[in-house]
Structures are given as structure tokens and as C-alpha cells.
Design a protein around this motif. Structure first.
Motif, PDB file in Angstrom:
ATOM      1  N   THR A 249       2.356   8.822   6.740  1.00 32.37           N
ATOM      2  CA  THR A 249       2.535  10.272   6.626  1.00 32.37           C
ATOM      3  C   THR A 249       1.354  11.079   7.157  1.00 32.37           C
ATOM      4  OG1 THR A 249       4.048  10.043   4.766  1.00 32.37           O
ATOM      5  CG2 THR A 249       2.919  12.158   5.004  1.00 32.37           C
ATOM      6  N   TRP A 250       0.156  10.877   6.597  1.00 30.15           N
ATOM      7  CA  TRP A 250      -0.977  11.712   7.013  1.00 30.15           C
ATOM      8  C   TRP A 250      -1.380  11.427   8.453  1.00 30.15           C
ATOM      9  CZ3 TRP A 250      -2.154  16.021   4.824  1.00 30.15           C
ATOM     10  CH2 TRP A 250      -1.957  16.198   3.443  1.00 30.15           C
ATOM     11  N   ASN A 251      -1.292  10.181   8.867  1.00 32.26           N
ATOM     12  CA  ASN A 251      -1.626   9.837  10.248  1.00 32.26           C
ATOM     13  C   ASN A 251      -0.641  10.487  11.212  1.00 32.26           C
ATOM     14  OD1 ASN A 251      -1.318   7.187  12.493  1.00 32.26           O
ATOM     15  ND2 ASN A 251      -3.254   8.269  12.209  1.00 32.26           N
ATOM     16  N   PHE A 252       0.623  10.602  10.799  1.00 34.12           N
ATOM     17  CA  PHE A 252       1.631  11.261  11.625  1.00 34.12           C
ATOM     18  C   PHE A 252       1.366  12.764  11.726  1.00 34.12           C
ATOM     19  CE2 PHE A 252       5.677  13.664  11.550  1.00 34.12           C
ATOM     20  CZ  PHE A 252       6.164  13.328  12.803  1.00 34.12           C
ATOM     21  N   SER A 256      -5.906  13.078  14.201  1.00 36.17           N
ATOM     22  CA  SER A 256      -7.334  13.244  14.480  1.00 36.17           C
ATOM     23  C   SER A 256      -8.158  13.291  13.189  1.00 36.17           C
ATOM     24  CB  SER A 256      -7.573  14.524  15.280  1.00 36.17           C
ATOM     25  OG  SER A 256      -7.208  15.667  14.528  1.00 36.17           O
ATOM     26  N   GLU A 257      -7.503  13.508  12.057  1.00 40.53           N
ATOM     27  CA  GLU A 257      -8.208  13.596  10.781  1.00 40.53           C
ATOM     28  C   GLU A 257      -7.976  12.381   9.882  1.00 40.53           C
ATOM     29  OE1 GLU A 257      -7.495  17.229   8.726  1.00 40.53           O
ATOM     30  OE2 GLU A 257      -8.049  18.497  10.423  1.00 40.53           O
ATOM     31  N   ALA A 262      -8.251   4.246   7.225  1.00 43.10           N
ATOM     32  CA  ALA A 262      -8.792   5.064   6.131  1.00 43.10           C
ATOM     33  C   ALA A 262      -9.739   4.279   5.231  1.00 43.10           C
ATOM     34  CB  ALA A 262      -7.656   5.680   5.305  1.00 43.10           C
ATOM     35  N   ASN A 263     -10.569   3.441   5.841  1.00 38.67           N
ATOM     36  CA  ASN A 263     -11.586   2.730   5.059  1.00 38.67           C
ATOM     37  C   ASN A 263     -12.715   3.693   4.685  1.00 38.67           C
ATOM     38  OD1 ASN A 263     -10.367   0.149   5.269  1.00 38.67           O
ATOM     39  ND2 ASN A 263     -11.202  -0.063   7.345  1.00 38.67           N
TER      40      ASN A 263
END
Length: 315
Positions: A249-252, A256-257, A262-263
Motif C-alpha cells: 500500500t504505502w510503496n504504491f 519515493s518515501e 522499510a528496514n
């Protein structure tokens, strides 16, 4: 390692460790390891027994447990709205029982688990992990669950399987009149298969010696201690194994953020939040900050998963 000075605390903010662990041993004696015992009205404040685990933050590596009221009243769960206190305020928007989790995809034994049966796959363990949010705050919480690997083994990944997705319920289906529409639902997060079977990756059913409350992701959620909190999906209804890297979801929404991995990495800042340090959530009027540790303090256990990778690009 940053160690707080004792005079920074009020005594009421901290549960003495001997009292806390004595309470854990008492509960363990009262309840059997398999006594998940989901009843029709069992939600928060239902005791859940567990054994201590070797895979936990050592006491010298954290300052104090976060107060339970903070851990259960300050968190992100966008399905229940976007404010930090909204999940607790809106916890009655869905009922975490009965609950089923469908597991399918690139596996030899697809199954649909009732959450009671899912909770019996392995003995419950209590692990103290630091929840580190990408918004640069953290809190140390005693979680109860067992390694996700037990579920992975139960469904037997087939040849070529490389990823696992975790799909949360769709709020627009469950409570359409209240659902916020700030994200495309349902919420999806994913791990590589080798991350999923790492002994640290926990399938969580409780916290602070009790069943996990709705606002924290009841009846079951993930906790991946070396990753930012948004990777640890809450209240999944589907778990899907695949050969290809899934869209998350957030990567989609903003690649860029929010990277796929997400390590926790103090050297890879988010555009809006420096990751060099983090605000420790407690009851104090003037919260302290601590230096952020690589992989949230578990570098020895997980750095090898990313050997040879550029962690500035693969954030």
C-alpha cells in the motif's frame, strides 16, 4: 546504547520488572499454554499466558516498557481513522470475532484458519520488542505470539515461492458509513519469504499479558521488530504466498518515501522525518530522544538477510 538517568522517571510511570515478571509467572501457572480460549466476549483485558523468549530485547538495551495506556492509546491503524488516538476511540467499529484468515497462493496446503485454530499452531511466547514508527517515535512493548514460521510451515510454500502478502480487512465493506478513504483499501503489506521465516518475525495475539485489543490489531497482527511499524499489518483476513514481489500500500502510494523493505535505518532518512533519532513515547511532559539503532537493535540477527544490497536504494 543510550541509558536514561533514573531521575528522569516518575515512579508511577514504570512497572517494576520483578513485579511484572512475577505477574507473568502467576498467569502462566493459572492458564495452560494452549488456553487461547476465544470466547464470544473475549477482547481486551483477557489474560493470555506465554513463556519468556530468548528472541527479545535485553533489559540493558532499552530504558523502560512503554506505559500500557500509551501503547494502547497512541498508534496508527488507518482503518479506524488517521489520528493517533482514533483507533482507541473507534475500536468498536469492528468485532474481532468470529475471525477467519484465508492462506493461499503458491503453497501446497492452502487453508482457511479460524483464529482459535491459528492461535494453537505453536506455543505462545512473550517477547519485548521496540515498535519503531517511520514518523520517528518508538515505544518498547511486551508482545505475545509465536514465530510466523509456524504458519509458513503449516501451509508448505511451493517451489518458486518468494514472497508473502498480508491483507487487512476492507473498512469500506465492514463499516462503509464510517470508513475513511485516505488510502486505497484493503491495506496490503508483504515480506520476502526469508524475512517471514526469520525467528524474530512474530504473529501476535496479545500484549502486556492480555489479548491484544482491537485498536492494536485484534485478533491477530504481525510484529517485525527490525522494520518500521507500517510493515506489521493488523487484523489480516488473507495471507497470500507468491513468486513475484507484490504491490504494497504505502510503496504504491508514495514509492519515493516508503520502500518495500522499510528496514529501520538511521542513515536513510524519510523526506519528512530524520531517522537518526527517535522520540520515546512515555508519560513525561518532555519526551526524551534516543539514537536510532540499525535494524532497531537486531543487526546481529538480520543484517545477513541484506548482504550485498545497497540499503540507501533498497530502503
Amino acid at each position: 546504547m543510550l541509558i536514561r538517568k533514573p531521575d528522569r522517571y516518575r515512579p508511577s510511570e514504570i512497572t517494576p520488572s520483578h513485579f511484572y515478571h512475577n505477574r507473568r509467572r502467576l498467569l502462566a501457572g493459572m492458564l495452560s499454554m494452549s488456553a487461547f480460549a476465544l470466547t464470544n466476549n473475549a477482547t481486551a483485558a483477557t489474560p493470555l499466558a506465554a513463556s519468556p523468549s530468548a528472541y527479545t530485547l535485553k533489559s540493558q538495551n532499552y530504558e523502560a516498557l512503554a506505559p500500557k495506556k500509551k501503547a494502547q492509546g497512541h498508534n496508527n491503524f488507518y482503518e479506524l481513522s488517521t489520528g493517533k488516538s482514533d483507533p482507541a476511540s473507534n475500536a468498536d467499529w469492528y468485532k474481532p470475532e468470529p475471525w477467519k484468515v484465508e492462506v493461499n497462493g503458491t503453497v501446497n496446503k492452502p487453508r482457511i484458519f479460524d483464529v482459535d485454530d491459528l492461535a494453537k499452531l505453536a506455543p505462545m511466547e512473550e517477547r519485548i520488542y521496540r515498535l519503531r514508527c517511520v514518523e520517528a517515535w518508538s515505544m518498547v512493548i511486551p508482545w505475545i505470539g509465536f514465530p510466523l514460521k509456524a504458519l509458513v510451515n503449516a501451509v508448505e510454500p511451493a517451489a518458486g515461492c518468494k514472497y508473502v502478502s498480508f491483507i487487512t480487512f476492507n473498512p469500506e465493506t465492514l463499516f462503509p458509513d464510517k470508513a475513511n478513504r485516505s488510502l486505497p483499501w484493503p491495506y496490503i503489506e508483504a515480506l520476502r519469504l526469508d524475512e517471514a521465516i526469520n525467528p524474530l518475525t512474530l504473529l501476535v495475539f496479545g500484549m502486556y499479558g492480555e489479548r491484544i485489543p482491537t485498536q492494536n490489531g485484534a485478533p491477530v497482527r504481525l510484529m517485525i521488530p527490525w522494520k518500521y511499524g507500517f510493515k506489521s499489518g493488523k487484523a489480516p483476513v488473507k495471507i497470500v504466498f507468491s513468486a513475484e514481489q507484490p504491490t504494497t500500500t504505502w510503496n504504491f502510494i508514495q514509492p519515493s518515501e516508503y520502500g518495500f523493505y522499510a528496514n529501520v535505518n538511521p542513515m536513510a532518512d524519510h523526506p519528512r522525518w530524520s531517522q537518526a533519532s527517535e522520540r520515546v513515547i512515555d508519560d513525561s511532559l518532555f519526551p526524551t530522544r534516543r539514537p536510532t539503532e540499525m535494524f532497531n537493535g537486531f543487526a546481529d540477527e538480520v543484517a545477513s538477510l541484506y548482504a550485498g544490497m545497497d540499503l540507501q536504494k533498497n530502503f
